[in-house]
Design a protein around this motif. Sequence first.
Motif, PDB file in Angstrom:
ATOM      1  N   TYR A 120      56.931  86.984  52.602  1.00 53.49           N
ATOM      2  CA  TYR A 120      57.964  86.533  53.548  1.00 53.49           C
ATOM      3  C   TYR A 120      57.665  84.993  53.814  1.00 53.49           C
ATOM      4  O   TYR A 120      57.240  84.471  52.801  1.00 53.49           O
ATOM      5  CB  TYR A 120      57.561  87.415  54.926  1.00 53.49           C
ATOM      6  N   ARG A 121      58.117  84.603  54.913  1.00 50.27           N
ATOM      7  CA  ARG A 121      58.182  82.979  55.106  1.00 50.27           C
ATOM      8  C   ARG A 121      56.844  82.405  54.987  1.00 50.27           C
ATOM      9  O   ARG A 121      55.886  82.990  55.351  1.00 50.27           O
ATOM     10  CB  ARG A 121      58.694  82.706  56.438  1.00 50.27           C
ATOM     11  N   VAL A 122      56.442  81.586  54.148  1.00 52.07           N
ATOM     12  CA  VAL A 122      55.628  80.630  53.865  1.00 52.07           C
ATOM     13  C   VAL A 122      55.895  79.062  54.304  1.00 52.07           C
ATOM     14  O   VAL A 122      57.150  78.798  54.094  1.00 52.07           O
ATOM     15  CB  VAL A 122      54.803  80.768  52.652  1.00 52.07           C
ATOM     16  N   LYS A 123      54.810  78.180  54.228  1.00 47.96           N
ATOM     17  CA  LYS A 123      55.180  76.979  54.596  1.00 47.96           C
ATOM     18  C   LYS A 123      55.244  76.012  53.621  1.00 47.96           C
ATOM     19  O   LYS A 123      55.680  74.705  53.965  1.00 47.96           O
ATOM     20  CB  LYS A 123      53.748  76.370  55.569  1.00 47.96           C
ATOM     21  N   GLY A 124      54.915  76.187  52.205  1.00 44.70           N
ATOM     22  CA  GLY A 124      55.358  75.375  51.353  1.00 44.70           C
ATOM     23  C   GLY A 124      55.255  76.179  49.889  1.00 44.70           C
ATOM     24  O   GLY A 124      55.039  77.433  49.951  1.00 44.70           O
ATOM     25  N   ASP A 125      55.771  75.555  48.975  1.00 38.92           N
ATOM     26  CA  ASP A 125      56.044  76.110  47.617  1.00 38.92           C
ATOM     27  C   ASP A 125      54.330  76.566  47.122  1.00 38.92           C
ATOM     28  O   ASP A 125      54.282  77.362  46.323  1.00 38.92           O
ATOM     29  CB  ASP A 125      56.658  75.248  46.646  1.00 38.92           C
ATOM     30  N   ARG A 126      53.495  75.774  47.426  1.00 40.83           N
ATOM     31  CA  ARG A 126      52.059  75.967  47.070  1.00 40.83           C
ATOM     32  C   ARG A 126      51.859  77.489  47.390  1.00 40.83           C
ATOM     33  O   ARG A 126      51.250  78.257  46.669  1.00 40.83           O
ATOM     34  CB  ARG A 126      51.194  75.027  47.421  1.00 40.83           C
ATOM     35  N   SER A 127      51.997  78.004  48.732  1.00 42.06           N
ATOM     36  CA  SER A 127      51.621  79.243  49.400  1.00 42.06           C
ATOM     37  C   SER A 127      52.720  80.173  48.582  1.00 42.06           C
ATOM     38  O   SER A 127      52.133  81.206  48.339  1.00 42.06           O
ATOM     39  CB  SER A 127      51.916  79.177  50.723  1.00 42.06           C
ATOM     40  N   ALA A 128      53.956  79.690  48.286  1.00 35.49           N
ATOM     41  CA  ALA A 128      54.669  80.798  47.440  1.00 35.49           C
ATOM     42  C   ALA A 128      54.275  81.159  46.246  1.00 35.49           C
ATOM     43  O   ALA A 128      54.388  82.323  45.757  1.00 35.49           O
ATOM     44  CB  ALA A 128      56.200  80.105  47.675  1.00 35.49           C
ATOM     45  N   LYS A 129      53.617  80.024  45.601  1.00 39.93           N
ATOM     46  CA  LYS A 129      53.238  80.407  44.223  1.00 39.93           C
ATOM     47  C   LYS A 129      51.816  81.267  44.543  1.00 39.93           C
ATOM     48  O   LYS A 129      51.732  82.055  43.264  1.00 39.93           O
ATOM     49  CB  LYS A 129      52.939  79.005  43.608  1.00 39.93           C
ATOM     50  N   MET A 130      51.058  81.105  45.388  1.00 35.68           N
ATOM     51  CA  MET A 130      49.845  81.867  45.784  1.00 35.68           C
ATOM     52  C   MET A 130      50.168  83.242  45.678  1.00 35.68           C
ATOM     53  O   MET A 130      49.470  84.033  44.973  1.00 35.68           O
ATOM     54  CB  MET A 130      49.284  81.605  46.929  1.00 35.68           C
ATOM     55  N   VAL A 131      51.314  83.497  46.232  1.00 35.64           N
ATOM     56  CA  VAL A 131      51.633  85.036  46.328  1.00 35.64           C
ATOM     57  C   VAL A 131      52.806  85.636  45.400  1.00 35.64           C
ATOM     58  O   VAL A 131      52.340  86.791  44.546  1.00 35.64           O
ATOM     59  CB  VAL A 131      52.637  85.202  47.676  1.00 35.64           C
ATOM     60  N   LEU A 132      53.498  84.746  44.797  1.00 41.41           N
ATOM     61  CA  LEU A 132      54.525  85.324  43.644  1.00 41.41           C
ATOM     62  C   LEU A 132      54.284  84.727  42.411  1.00 41.41           C
ATOM     63  O   LEU A 132      54.760  85.366  41.325  1.00 41.41           O
ATOM     64  CB  LEU A 132      56.067  84.812  44.117  1.00 41.41           C
ATOM     65  N   GLY A 133      53.378  83.787  42.337  1.00 39.31           N
ATOM     66  CA  GLY A 133      53.077  83.146  40.989  1.00 39.31           C
ATOM     67  C   GLY A 133      54.028  81.861  40.723  1.00 39.31           C
ATOM     68  O   GLY A 133      55.277  81.952  41.148  1.00 39.31           O
ATOM     69  N   ASP A 134      53.776  81.338  39.593  1.00 42.89           N
ATOM     70  CA  ASP A 134      54.309  79.988  39.437  1.00 42.89           C
ATOM     71  C   ASP A 134      55.505  80.255  38.823  1.00 42.89           C
ATOM     72  O   ASP A 134      56.752  79.536  38.912  1.00 42.89           O
ATOM     73  CB  ASP A 134      53.429  79.134  38.467  1.00 42.89           C
ATOM     74  N   ASP A 135      55.686  81.283  37.857  1.00 44.06           N
ATOM     75  CA  ASP A 135      56.991  81.367  37.175  1.00 44.06           C
ATOM     76  C   ASP A 135      58.084  81.915  38.019  1.00 44.06           C
ATOM     77  O   ASP A 135      59.272  81.709  37.836  1.00 44.06           O
ATOM     78  CB  ASP A 135      56.850  82.601  36.054  1.00 44.06           C
ATOM     79  N   ALA A 136      57.568  82.737  39.068  1.00 39.25           N
ATOM     80  CA  ALA A 136      58.723  83.270  40.022  1.00 39.25           C
ATOM     81  C   ALA A 136      59.490  82.040  40.635  1.00 39.25           C
ATOM     82  O   ALA A 136      60.740  82.050  41.015  1.00 39.25           O
ATOM     83  CB  ALA A 136      58.284  84.471  40.831  1.00 39.25           C
ATOM     84  N   VAL A 137      58.438  81.339  41.193  1.00 44.57           N
ATOM     85  CA  VAL A 137      58.826  79.826  42.037  1.00 44.57           C
ATOM     86  C   VAL A 137      59.719  79.318  41.249  1.00 44.57           C
ATOM     87  O   VAL A 137      60.909  78.687  41.716  1.00 44.57           O
ATOM     88  CB  VAL A 137      57.887  79.308  42.915  1.00 44.57           C
ATOM     89  N   ALA A 138      59.470  78.929  40.096  1.00 46.63           N
ATOM     90  CA  ALA A 138      60.271  78.372  39.182  1.00 46.63           C
ATOM     91  C   ALA A 138      61.573  78.777  38.810  1.00 46.63           C
ATOM     92  O   ALA A 138      62.550  78.055  38.405  1.00 46.63           O
ATOM     93  CB  ALA A 138      59.427  77.988  37.996  1.00 46.63           C
ATOM     94  N   ASN A 139      61.664  80.013  39.050  1.00 46.25           N
ATOM     95  CA  ASN A 139      63.011  80.618  38.699  1.00 46.25           C
ATOM     96  C   ASN A 139      63.769  80.912  39.713  1.00 46.25           C
ATOM     97  O   ASN A 139      64.676  81.514  39.671  1.00 46.25           O
ATOM     98  CB  ASN A 139      62.738  82.091  38.061  1.00 46.25           C
TER      99      ASN A 139
END
Length: 736
Positions: free
Chosen positions: A562-581
């Motif tokens: 769900y909503r997070v405050k930054g891409d760093r937190s997004a990568k913590m949950v989804l992983g680097d590859d998912a955010v990069a895609n």
Amino acid sequence: MALDINQSHESEDDGIIDAEIVEEPGRIEQVKAKAKVGFDRQKANVVRRAGEWATAKDVTDAELAVEIERKRRRANAEGDRELSIRVKTLRAQLRTASEYEAPGIQDRLAAAEAQLGIRMESDADLMKVSGKDLIRARWTKKATRLGGLAAGGLLYVNGLAVEPALGLAGLAALPVGWFYLARPFAAEQLPAGAPAFPVQATGEPVPEAFMPQTLADMSRVSLVKRASGRVQGEADLVTALIKAGIISEAQRDETHLAGVIEPAGPGWTATVELPRGVKASAAVVKVEELASALRIKKSRIQISPDTSSDGHDGRFVLWVANADNPYGTGKVPSALIEAQVWNFWEQGIPMGPDARGDRHTMHLLWSSLLIGGLMGYGKSYFARLVAAAAALDPTVRIIVITGKTGPDWSPLKHIAHRWIAGASPEIIREVLDIVNGTIGEMQDRGTELDRLYETDPEAAPEGKITPELAAKGMGPVLLVVDELQELLDGAALVQVAIEDDPTSEGGRVKTRSGRDLMVEGFARFVRVTRFVGGMGVFITQRPDADSVPTKLREVCAKRASYRVKGDRSAKMVLGDDAVANGAAPHLLTEDSKGVVVLDQGGEDGHVTVKADVIDLPDFKAICLRGRQLREHAGTLTGDALDYGKADAEAAARTRLLTDCVTILDDLQFDRARTETLLEYLKGKIPERYDAMTKAQLQARLRDAGAGTTQKLGPIDGMANPNGYFRDQIANALNGK
């Protein structure tokens, strides 16, 4: 001056002069002929242009469509602006409202937002230009021009009569008009083979993708409007990519669309072919920059690499919504609320619609799920969808572990094999035992599958459980772990003795951190039980390195944020590859409650949906249906058995007290002998009390809290028999 063409001259120069003089009459005729052709062409152009102007044939269908759209948008802009201001004002008031004012403001805000949504939908329909609209607009323009021409002629004649000099001065405009109308047509000035695009009101050519072929295609002319991303065609979109820094100006000519810009749900989509050497990931990570270039909010943009069969690493798919919040603000009830039974194997988990309105389903079998995000955006609701689908399948065993007490997961007590809440040291040790015990049981199941595969391969194809084996008691096991961060924090305070090596050389007991053991236990459960039906759902509120250990995240094939405050937190949950895609939970806004970004791993990629909702009362009803299904199938086990017994006994006591009070009220009795009360119970509800004796009724009323019989005084012709007062039973029913 007369010339004698027969006169001779000896000089060479004189001979040349004579030749030119002889040829001069022919050149004059050629010049006259050429001038006449030019004049005829000018006259034809003047007549042609004047005729086309008077009949409005000089205006293309595309230009008319642009004019119609602009007039309609201008007419509706003021109403939309006022309504938008009202919505913003109510939102601001809601943030500072007291608990007494908030409900009223919320109702007014919901009504205003709904009205704004209706206006946007109606505006979108209004902007569509039909063939009748074009015909009507052309006749209006023709009538306006002819009327203006007639009025101008009348004024000129009147002016000539009143003031001849003024009227004659007006003739000075004729050469200017003649020059303008006599100029060559634009099509005559184009290079050979160049397409003659019609021109918009802005002076820019209409892109070929938007040129209507027939009247039925006219809706494509105004497909991409300024309110939908300020893009009028491929050139505008490429310019936006340059402004966003995705490509450079020098790469403009190398960038183009694969196909055309076309509608997609409540928005539009385009597939962009980037220059050679530029990766799609360069666009995926620049959503905010592109939103700025398009002058829209980032919440309206979705970018993802083109994973289609024709796609490659230099191509991406762009989708732009018509509204700032394409997911809406309302709740969508889950289909599971009305379902009587669910096939977890085949039907999966219905999640909800994406921004385009397409619904999505998640299949969790053979995998695990990690859910993270800020508090209050819907994580527990999303996990509840998984639990509800599992509850309605009697072959699925459910284990619930939550780091704090509360009602969110209480309905699962009716069906959960194990249910435990809290994060005290005693509970942490119990959680570790439950996880290790479940892993051991699942490994025994793997041993049985190996045996079946050797003795009866058809019963266990690929060495995995099947629906048939699940129906016989070897069903999937769903481990639900909520408040993961609380459990890990509590486990960090616990030291657990190592049984394999209990003492050190100094005689002290060796221990390990409970947190390390818990992370290893959850990760091991996911790894070793997957092929025998083990599934984990882990929920955390703090998406950081401490609350989302990499060791656990990496074994969860599916991850939701769900909503997070930054891409760093997004990568913590989804992983680097998912955010990069392109997975971007960090770009969700405060209005994005219920919106979740789900990365399903592998080739499935990620999807952003507005999750369906199951409120707590509906969830309890689902769990009660799940209990009945398990009782009928013989798969109710563990803690649910004991919890069900106590619950059933409490329900039976309440039912007896209610029946007795109802009987006495119907008879308008304030007291009754035991025999009389039992007689009326048998007559009123024989299926429940027909076999009951007087002694049994007294014993059950005593167990229900009504106490023993009391002296009633004179009643039924008796001086002072024993029995029950109505208030005596009613007080027990009300807990007094």
